[in-house]
Design an enzyme around this catalytic site. Structure first.
Site, PDB file in Angstrom:
ATOM      1  N   GLY A   1     -28.927  59.891 145.580  1.00 12.17           N
ATOM      2  CA  GLY A   1     -30.291  59.431 145.302  1.00 12.17           C
ATOM      3  C   GLY A   1     -31.292  60.527 145.015  1.00 12.17           C
ATOM      4  N   SER A   2     -30.809  61.676 144.477  1.00  8.69           N
ATOM      5  CA  SER A   2     -31.789  62.742 144.212  1.00  8.69           C
ATOM      6  C   SER A   2     -32.730  62.356 143.070  1.00  8.69           C
ATOM      7  CB  SER A   2     -31.088  64.074 143.943  1.00  8.69           C
ATOM      8  OG  SER A   2     -30.412  64.040 142.718  1.00  8.69           O
ATOM      9  N   ASN A   3     -32.254  61.587 142.107  1.00  9.10           N
ATOM     10  CA  ASN A   3     -33.162  61.126 141.042  1.00  9.10           C
ATOM     11  C   ASN A   3     -34.198  60.155 141.596  1.00  9.10           C
ATOM     12  OD1 ASN A   3     -32.645  62.104 138.189  1.00  9.10           O
ATOM     13  ND2 ASN A   3     -30.555  61.724 138.931  1.00  9.10           N
TER      14      ASN A   3
ATOM     15  N   LYS B   1     -22.010  51.127 138.736  1.00  7.48           N
ATOM     16  CA  LYS B   1     -21.433  49.823 138.381  1.00  7.48           C
ATOM     17  C   LYS B   1     -22.052  49.319 137.091  1.00  7.48           C
ATOM     18  CE  LYS B   1     -18.904  49.533 142.010  1.00  7.48           C
ATOM     19  NZ  LYS B   1     -17.447  49.454 141.955  1.00  7.48           N
TER      20      LYS B   1
ATOM     21  N   ILE C   1     -23.834  46.761 134.644  1.00  7.93           N
ATOM     22  CA  ILE C   1     -24.860  45.711 134.784  1.00  7.93           C
ATOM     23  C   ILE C   1     -24.449  44.540 133.905  1.00  7.93           C
ATOM     24  CG2 ILE C   1     -27.306  45.140 134.383  1.00  7.93           C
ATOM     25  CD1 ILE C   1     -27.045  47.090 136.635  1.00  7.93           C
TER      26      ILE C   1
ATOM     27  N   ASN D   1     -31.680  53.880 132.214  1.00 11.81           N
ATOM     28  CA  ASN D   1     -30.599  54.604 132.890  1.00 11.81           C
ATOM     29  C   ASN D   1     -30.733  56.084 132.552  1.00 11.81           C
ATOM     30  OD1 ASN D   1     -28.052  55.048 134.220  1.00 11.81           O
ATOM     31  ND2 ASN D   1     -27.091  55.214 132.208  1.00 11.81           N
TER      32      ASN D   1
ATOM     33  N   HIS E   1     -28.335  59.444 132.001  1.00 10.31           N
ATOM     34  CA  HIS E   1     -26.947  59.852 131.806  1.00 10.31           C
ATOM     35  C   HIS E   1     -26.905  61.380 131.749  1.00 10.31           C
ATOM     36  CE1 HIS E   1     -22.802  59.258 130.600  1.00 10.31           C
ATOM     37  NE2 HIS E   1     -22.979  60.247 129.746  1.00 10.31           N
TER      38      HIS E   1
ATOM     39  N   ASP F   1     -23.786  52.950 128.006  1.00 11.48           N
ATOM     40  CA  ASP F   1     -24.434  54.196 127.561  1.00 11.48           C
ATOM     41  C   ASP F   1     -24.859  54.139 126.097  1.00 11.48           C
ATOM     42  OD1 ASP F   1     -23.976  55.306 130.099  1.00 11.48           O
ATOM     43  OD2 ASP F   1     -22.016  56.077 129.508  1.00 11.48           O
TER      44      ASP F   1
ATOM     45  N   GLU G   1     -32.691  66.490 135.022  1.00  9.14           N
ATOM     46  CA  GLU G   1     -32.860  65.039 135.236  1.00  9.14           C
ATOM     47  C   GLU G   1     -34.083  64.754 136.100  1.00  9.14           C
ATOM     48  OE1 GLU G   1     -29.388  62.738 136.422  1.00  9.14           O
ATOM     49  OE2 GLU G   1     -28.086  64.306 135.667  1.00  9.14           O
TER      50      GLU G   1
HETATM   51  C1  GAR Z   1     -26.823  61.925 138.082  1.00  9.70           C
HETATM   52  O1  GAR Z   1     -26.339  63.127 137.536  1.00  9.70           O
HETATM   53  C2  GAR Z   1     -26.793  60.829 137.040  1.00  9.70           C
HETATM   54  O2  GAR Z   1     -27.092  61.270 135.750  1.00  9.70           O
HETATM   55  C3  GAR Z   1     -25.368  60.382 137.119  1.00  9.70           C
HETATM   56  O3  GAR Z   1     -25.061  60.393 138.499  1.00  9.70           O
HETATM   57  C4  GAR Z   1     -25.856  61.376 139.150  1.00  9.70           C
HETATM   58  C5  GAR Z   1     -26.588  60.719 140.295  1.00  9.70           C
HETATM   59  O4  GAR Z   1     -27.224  61.655 141.111  1.00  9.70           O
HETATM   60  N1  GAR Z   1     -25.213  59.073 136.552  1.00  9.70           N
HETATM   61  C6  GAR Z   1     -24.162  58.686 135.852  1.00  9.70           C
HETATM   62  O5  GAR Z   1     -23.193  59.392 135.664  1.00  9.70           O
HETATM   63  C7  GAR Z   1     -24.235  57.258 135.346  1.00  9.70           C
HETATM   64  N2  GAR Z   1     -23.347  57.081 134.200  1.00  9.70           N
HETATM   65  P1  GAR Z   1     -28.268  61.198 142.229  1.00  9.70           P
HETATM   66  O6  GAR Z   1     -27.616  60.097 143.054  1.00  9.70           O
HETATM   67  O7  GAR Z   1     -28.498  62.434 143.029  1.00  9.70           O
HETATM   68  O8  GAR Z   1     -29.514  60.714 141.510  1.00  9.70           O
END
Ligand code: GAR
Length: 210
Positions: free
Chosen positions: A15-17, A95, A97, A111, A113, A154, A183
């Site tokens: 969940g850093s984003n 997952k 959607i 989203n 990516h 995507d 990101e």
């Molecule tokens: C991020 O790098 C995001 O771009 C990727 O998972 C990571 C989640 O990090 N998402 C995908 O690959 C989706 N296709 P986070 O949990 O620290 O936000």
């Protein structure tokens, strides 16, 4: 002023984003938006811990809890309705959607990516798999992409993209860390554009106004 964004964050991992988005709202870099709900398929997700620490409602909703896809999707949709959600942010949600949710929130699901779409996207391309593929291809650049979610993996219109150069001796792990840092800037910026009514989806394109 456009309608306030009542955001549901969908997250499977640390969940850093999500945290970066929350920080941007707290700092008022993003105005006119609130995270009203965090949904995870994974009861151990760090994103759920962050939500609880910030008194944001959480829901653990996983396909495994339901007898059918229909019941699962109905549970997701009714939870979104209860919290009056009008915008969905996928932040490391691993997952698919369902099209019924995409139809209900057409052009209202984004989203992030961890690569430069349309390259290195599609089924199976998530998390570290993406960075491994980029390094194996000997690409000179990678990056991050924020896009609208449509029925194909995507695939939807691109909102924002930012490049990351690949250094000599780069490994999937070092690249992942560099992309993640980008990101954390790119995703809040994209959400700010929607909150201010400055990102408008027109067919396969997103028009950004200053
Ligand atoms: C991020 O790098 C995001 O771009 C990727 O998972 C990571 C989640 O990090 N998402 C995908 O690959 C989706 N296709 P986070 O949990 O620290 O936000």
């Amino acid at each position: 002023m456009p309608e306030q964004l009542n955001i549901a964050v969908f997250a499977s991992g640390k969940g850093s984003n999500f945290r970066a988005i929350l920080d941007a709202i707290t700092r008022k870099h993003i105005r006119n938006a609130h995270v009203v709900l965090v949904i995870s398929n994974n009861s151990d997700a760090g994103a759920l811990v962050i939500a609880r620490e910030n008194n944001i409602p959480t829901a653990h909703i996983s396909r495994k809890q339901f007898a059918s896809d229909e019941e699962f999707n109905n549970a997701l949709l009714s939870t979104l309705t209860v919290y009056n959600v009008n915008f969905i942010v996928l932040a490391g949600y691993m997952k698919r959607i369902d099209p019924c949710i995409i139809r209900s929130y057409r052009n209202r699901i984004v989203n992030i990516h961890p690569a430069l779409l349309p390259e290195f996207g599609g089924e199976g391309m998530y998390g570290m798999h993406v960075h491994e593929a980029v390094i194996a291809r000997k690409a000179t650049h990678s990056g991050a992409t924020v896009h609208i979610v449509d029925e194909e993996y995507d695939h939807g219109p691109i909102v924002l993209q930012r490049l990351v150069p690949i250094a000599d001796g780069e490994t999937p792990a070092t690249l992942a860390a560099k992309v993640l840092e980008i990101e954390h800037e790119l995703y809040p910026e994209a959400i700010r554009l929607f909150a201010e009514g400055k990102a408008n989806v027109d067919g396969q394109h997103v028009t950004i106004t200053k």
